[in-house]
Design a protein around this motif. Structure first.
Motif, PDB file in Angstrom:
ATOM      1  N   ALA A   1       0.755  -1.453  -0.062  1.00 40.40           N
ATOM      2  CA  ALA A   1       0.073  -0.037  -0.107  1.00 40.40           C
ATOM      3  C   ALA A   1       0.654   1.405  -0.002  1.00 40.40           C
ATOM      4  O   ALA A   1       0.268   2.328  -0.317  1.00 40.40           O
ATOM      5  CB  ALA A   1      -0.786  -0.226   1.115  1.00 40.40           C
TER       6      ALA A   1
ATOM      7  N   ASN B   1       1.597  12.830  -8.588  1.00 41.14           N
ATOM      8  CA  ASN B   1       0.904  11.669  -7.677  1.00 41.14           C
ATOM      9  C   ASN B   1      -0.424  12.007  -7.253  1.00 41.14           C
ATOM     10  O   ASN B   1      -1.065  13.032  -7.659  1.00 41.14           O
ATOM     11  CB  ASN B   1       1.892  11.388  -6.431  1.00 41.14           C
ATOM     12  N   THR B   2      -0.882  11.088  -6.397  1.00 37.27           N
ATOM     13  CA  THR B   2      -2.610  11.634  -5.954  1.00 37.27           C
ATOM     14  C   THR B   2      -2.432  13.016  -5.003  1.00 37.27           C
ATOM     15  O   THR B   2      -3.248  13.805  -5.218  1.00 37.27           O
ATOM     16  CB  THR B   2      -2.884  10.392  -5.072  1.00 37.27           C
ATOM     17  N   THR B   3      -1.292  12.954  -4.304  1.00 35.71           N
ATOM     18  CA  THR B   3      -1.301  14.315  -3.438  1.00 35.71           C
ATOM     19  C   THR B   3      -1.400  15.509  -4.213  1.00 35.71           C
ATOM     20  O   THR B   3      -1.922  16.240  -3.918  1.00 35.71           O
ATOM     21  CB  THR B   3       0.101  14.249  -2.613  1.00 35.71           C
TER      22      THR B   3
ATOM     23  N   HIS C   1      -6.754   9.596   4.398  1.00 37.79           N
ATOM     24  CA  HIS C   1      -5.136   9.912   4.298  1.00 37.79           C
ATOM     25  C   HIS C   1      -4.968  11.374   4.488  1.00 37.79           C
ATOM     26  O   HIS C   1      -5.486  12.167   3.836  1.00 37.79           O
ATOM     27  CB  HIS C   1      -4.768   9.301   3.005  1.00 37.79           C
TER      28      HIS C   1
ATOM     29  N   SER D   1      -3.484  13.251   2.741  1.00 43.64           N
ATOM     30  CA  SER D   1      -3.385  14.011   1.304  1.00 43.64           C
ATOM     31  C   SER D   1      -4.882  14.162   0.876  1.00 43.64           C
ATOM     32  O   SER D   1      -4.785  15.027   0.260  1.00 43.64           O
ATOM     33  CB  SER D   1      -2.803  12.882   0.309  1.00 43.64           C
TER      34      SER D   1
ATOM     35  N   VAL E   1     -12.208   8.541   0.158  1.00 46.45           N
ATOM     36  CA  VAL E   1     -11.196   7.809  -0.120  1.00 46.45           C
ATOM     37  C   VAL E   1     -11.992   6.427  -0.586  1.00 46.45           C
ATOM     38  O   VAL E   1     -12.884   6.090  -0.104  1.00 46.45           O
ATOM     39  CB  VAL E   1     -10.119   7.364   1.093  1.00 46.45           C
TER      40      VAL E   1
ATOM     41  N   ALA F   1     -10.713   3.348  -0.711  1.00 49.15           N
ATOM     42  CA  ALA F   1     -10.230   2.246   0.012  1.00 49.15           C
ATOM     43  C   ALA F   1      -9.136   2.867   1.047  1.00 49.15           C
ATOM     44  O   ALA F   1      -8.249   3.361   0.458  1.00 49.15           O
ATOM     45  CB  ALA F   1      -9.591   1.183  -0.781  1.00 49.15           C
TER      46      ALA F   1
ATOM     47  N   ASN G   1      -6.316   3.450   3.353  1.00 49.99           N
ATOM     48  CA  ASN G   1      -4.988   2.792   3.407  1.00 49.99           C
ATOM     49  C   ASN G   1      -4.663   2.428   4.676  1.00 49.99           C
ATOM     50  O   ASN G   1      -3.622   1.639   5.036  1.00 49.99           O
ATOM     51  CB  ASN G   1      -3.987   3.796   2.998  1.00 49.99           C
TER      52      ASN G   1
ATOM     53  N   ASP H   1     -10.501   9.760  -3.987  1.00 49.74           N
ATOM     54  CA  ASP H   1      -9.038   9.348  -3.831  1.00 49.74           C
ATOM     55  C   ASP H   1      -8.968   7.697  -4.017  1.00 49.74           C
ATOM     56  O   ASP H   1      -9.509   6.952  -3.043  1.00 49.74           O
ATOM     57  CB  ASP H   1      -8.750   9.667  -2.323  1.00 49.74           C
TER      58      ASP H   1
ATOM     59  N   ALA I   1      -6.075   6.209  -4.647  1.00 49.63           N
ATOM     60  CA  ALA I   1      -4.756   5.715  -4.467  1.00 49.63           C
ATOM     61  C   ALA I   1      -4.406   4.266  -4.139  1.00 49.63           C
ATOM     62  O   ALA I   1      -3.762   3.483  -4.823  1.00 49.63           O
ATOM     63  CB  ALA I   1      -3.896   6.735  -3.426  1.00 49.63           C
ATOM     64  N   GLN I   2      -5.391   3.961  -3.209  1.00 45.26           N
ATOM     65  CA  GLN I   2      -5.435   2.264  -2.919  1.00 45.26           C
ATOM     66  C   GLN I   2      -6.071   1.475  -3.858  1.00 45.26           C
ATOM     67  O   GLN I   2      -5.802   0.445  -3.924  1.00 45.26           O
ATOM     68  CB  GLN I   2      -5.816   2.302  -1.504  1.00 45.26           C
TER      69      GLN I   2
ATOM     70  N   SER J   1      -2.059   7.246  -7.876  1.00 41.33           N
ATOM     71  CA  SER J   1      -0.669   7.204  -8.286  1.00 41.33           C
ATOM     72  C   SER J   1      -0.189   6.196  -9.043  1.00 41.33           C
ATOM     73  O   SER J   1      -0.508   5.034  -8.560  1.00 41.33           O
ATOM     74  CB  SER J   1       0.005   7.281  -6.727  1.00 41.33           C
TER      75      SER J   1
ATOM     76  N   HIS K   1       2.683   4.785  -8.707  1.00 38.17           N
ATOM     77  CA  HIS K   1       3.963   3.869  -8.071  1.00 38.17           C
ATOM     78  C   HIS K   1       3.163   2.935  -7.057  1.00 38.17           C
ATOM     79  O   HIS K   1       3.669   1.995  -6.666  1.00 38.17           O
ATOM     80  CB  HIS K   1       4.783   4.987  -7.112  1.00 38.17           C
ATOM     81  N   LYS K   2       1.699   3.005  -6.834  1.00 38.94           N
ATOM     82  CA  LYS K   2       1.018   1.818  -6.134  1.00 38.94           C
ATOM     83  C   LYS K   2       0.268   0.761  -7.327  1.00 38.94           C
ATOM     84  O   LYS K   2      -0.534   0.312  -6.642  1.00 38.94           O
ATOM     85  CB  LYS K   2      -0.053   2.839  -5.248  1.00 38.94           C
TER      86      LYS K   2
HETATM   87  C1  LIG Z   1      -5.468   6.453   0.443  1.00 35.97           C
HETATM   88  C2  LIG Z   1      -4.406   7.360  -0.054  1.00 35.97           C
HETATM   89  N1  LIG Z   1      -4.662   8.441  -0.516  1.00 35.97           N
HETATM   90  C3  LIG Z   1      -3.532   9.390  -0.987  1.00 35.97           C
HETATM   91  C4  LIG Z   1      -2.016   8.901  -0.785  1.00 35.97           C
HETATM   92  C5  LIG Z   1      -1.118   9.648  -1.386  1.00 35.97           C
HETATM   93  O1  LIG Z   1      -0.433   9.002  -2.519  1.00 35.97           O
HETATM   94  P1  LIG Z   1       1.090   9.679  -3.073  1.00 35.97           P
HETATM   95  O2  LIG Z   1       1.913   9.789  -1.886  1.00 35.97           O
HETATM   96  O3  LIG Z   1       1.319   8.910  -4.088  1.00 35.97           O
HETATM   97  O4  LIG Z   1       0.543  11.055  -3.467  1.00 35.97           O
HETATM   98  C6  LIG Z   1      -1.846   7.550  -0.254  1.00 35.97           C
HETATM   99  C7  LIG Z   1      -0.607   7.072  -0.133  1.00 35.97           C
HETATM  100  O5  LIG Z   1      -0.333   6.241   0.459  1.00 35.97           O
HETATM  101  C8  LIG Z   1      -3.031   6.858   0.250  1.00 35.97           C
HETATM  102  O6  LIG Z   1      -3.011   5.457   0.464  1.00 35.97           O
END
Ligand SMILES: Cc1ncc(COP(=O)(O)O)c(C=O)c1O
Length: 405
Positions: free
Chosen positions: A30, A92-94, A122, A124, A170, A172, A174, A199, A201-202, A222, A224-225
């Motif tokens: 994750a 990235n997501t952020t 998260h 972010s 979100v 899912a 994290n 969001d 990301a997960q 993102s 990278h996930k």
């Molecule tokens: C649910 C969730 N949102 C946002 C992020 C932020 O992702 P990133 O660090 O790739 O911007 C993460 C990173 O772990 C995440 O798990």
């Protein structure tokens, strides 16, 4: 391609990290997923054969790079069933969520002043909205989590009102692994004309995302996930909304015409893509997506669910372990604390057995405060994990428990 334990062992061989780190048991997917050889090759290939800046070049090499980049955009776009003007590449997501938080007030109607999030965001998907609320004098509200670590839909119904400007949730969690009923929440938000932001990301690496079917206004994930490289993320936005938003970053690449006094901005998506982009990372993300699609997201999530159930059973058998994840409808994230042992001790002792997990606040401090725990140990699974990985985790945890008791 159905995955079973034998297949998972075979798939693991596609990931050189395991060959180069003998005995590594990677259960921190994750945080970032590992990269298959095709993704690594793609970056190397671009540097060796196609490296040039795009857009500005009128020569063959630049055209080659541009062609690859455009093909990648098509693949990434199709992956979530968007159209090509609706995909903005970010870091990235952020960054995607920050882009929105800095521009979205342009499309929020004046009588709306509430931002609705969940208690499981998260940082972010929390901190940028706190800042927007401060700048624009808005109120933050949070959909509650129930004792079973799922979202309280009744609370969502009560909190989505005519005052709700946007609902950002979100897909899912994290920390908990909970998969949220985003379709229901999006539809509740639509009834009150609130903007919806997901969001993902997960979730993007585990669940098929179809933005048309979800009918969300914006969605972020993102690379990278999702087996891709670090440095490339995606913001999806409905075309008519992205057209109304002002640019976030200004400079080269996002303009149509510039005079000393003023500028005219480019059309979508370039309007939001100022400066030289992460070209090779974007192309590599498309390779990651092709790799995922070859296996099939349904096959991935089926195997991960099987692994998750196995891990849950193993941890429950050990006893005296507090679990902070729903047993069903989970993205394959298992958060826990062996009674009386701090998460950082758990993670560093597991590391002695070459097992990588995450422990701490996991970028969700308010959630941990709500759960009344200072830290949590998190196991997050991927399809290249095996039953043997979980067995090793259980054995190592058993040793740790004995040490502390
Ligand atoms: C649910 C969730 N949102 C946002 C992020 C932020 O992702 P990133 O660090 O790739 O911007 C993460 C990173 O772990 C995440 O798990």
């Amino acid at each position: 391609m159905e995955i079973d334990n034998k297949k998972a062992h075979e798939l693991k061989k596609d990931f050189p990290i395991f060959k180069n780190n003998k005995g590594l048991i990677y259960l921190d997917n994750a945080a970032t997923s590992q990269r298959p050889q095709v993704v690594i090759d793609s970056i190397k290939d671009f540097s060796e054969k196609n490296n040039a800046n795009i857009q500005r070049g009128l020569y063959t090499l630049s055209e080659k790079a541009m062609k690859k980049y455009n093909e990648a955009r098509k693949i990434i776009t199709k992956f979530i069933n968007a159209n090509e003007k609706e995909i903005i590449f970010t870091k990235n997501t952020t960054e995607a969520l920050n882009l929105l938080s800095y521009t979205i007030s342009e499309i929020i109607s004046k009588e709306k002043d509430e931002i609705l999030l969940t208690e499981m965001e998260h940082h972010s998907n929390l901190v940028p909205w706190q800042q927007l609320a401060k700048r624009n004098n808005m109120k933050l509200k949070f959909i509650k989590i129930k004792d079973d670590f799922t979202l309280d839909l009744e609370d969502a119904k009560n909190k989505i009102t005519d005052k709700t400007a946007l609902v950002s949730i979100v897909h899912a969690s994290n920390v908990l692994g909970t998969i949220n009923p985003i379709k229901e929440i999006i539809s509740l938000a639509k009834e009150k004309k609130a903007l919806t932001i997901i969001d993902a990301a997960q979730s993007a690496s585990h669940i098929k995302i179809d933005v048309k079917d979800l009918d969300c206004d914006f969605l972020a994930f993102s690379g990278h996930k999702l087996l891709g490289p670090i440095g490339i993320g995606v913001l999806y936005g409905k075309q008519e909304l992205l057209e109304k938003l002002p640019p976030f970053l200004f400079g080269g690449g996002m303009i149509k015409k510039v005079t000393y006094e003023d500028s005219e901005f480019a059309d979508l998506p370039e309007k939001f893509e100022a400066g030289t982009q992460n070209i090779s990372e974007t192309i590599a993300l498309a390779e990651a997506i092709k790799y995922v699609q070859e296996i099939g997201l349904e096959n991935i999530s089926k195997w991960e669910s099987e692994l998750f159930e196995y891990a849950l059973k193993k941890l429950e058998e050990l006893g005296d372990i507090e679990i902070y994840s729903p047993k069903k409808n989970n993205i394959s994230i298992l958060s826990f604390n062996p009674k009386g042992i701090h998460g950082h001790d758990v993670a560093s002792l597991l590391n002695e057995d070459n097992i990588a997990i995450r422990a701490g606040h996991n970028c969700a401090m308010p959630l941990l405060e709500k759960l009344n725990i200072p830290s949590v140990s998190r196991v997050s699974l991927a399809f290249y994990n095996t039953f043997e990985d979980i067995d090793s985790l259980a054995q190592s945890l058993s040793k740790i428990k004995t040490k502390f008791n």
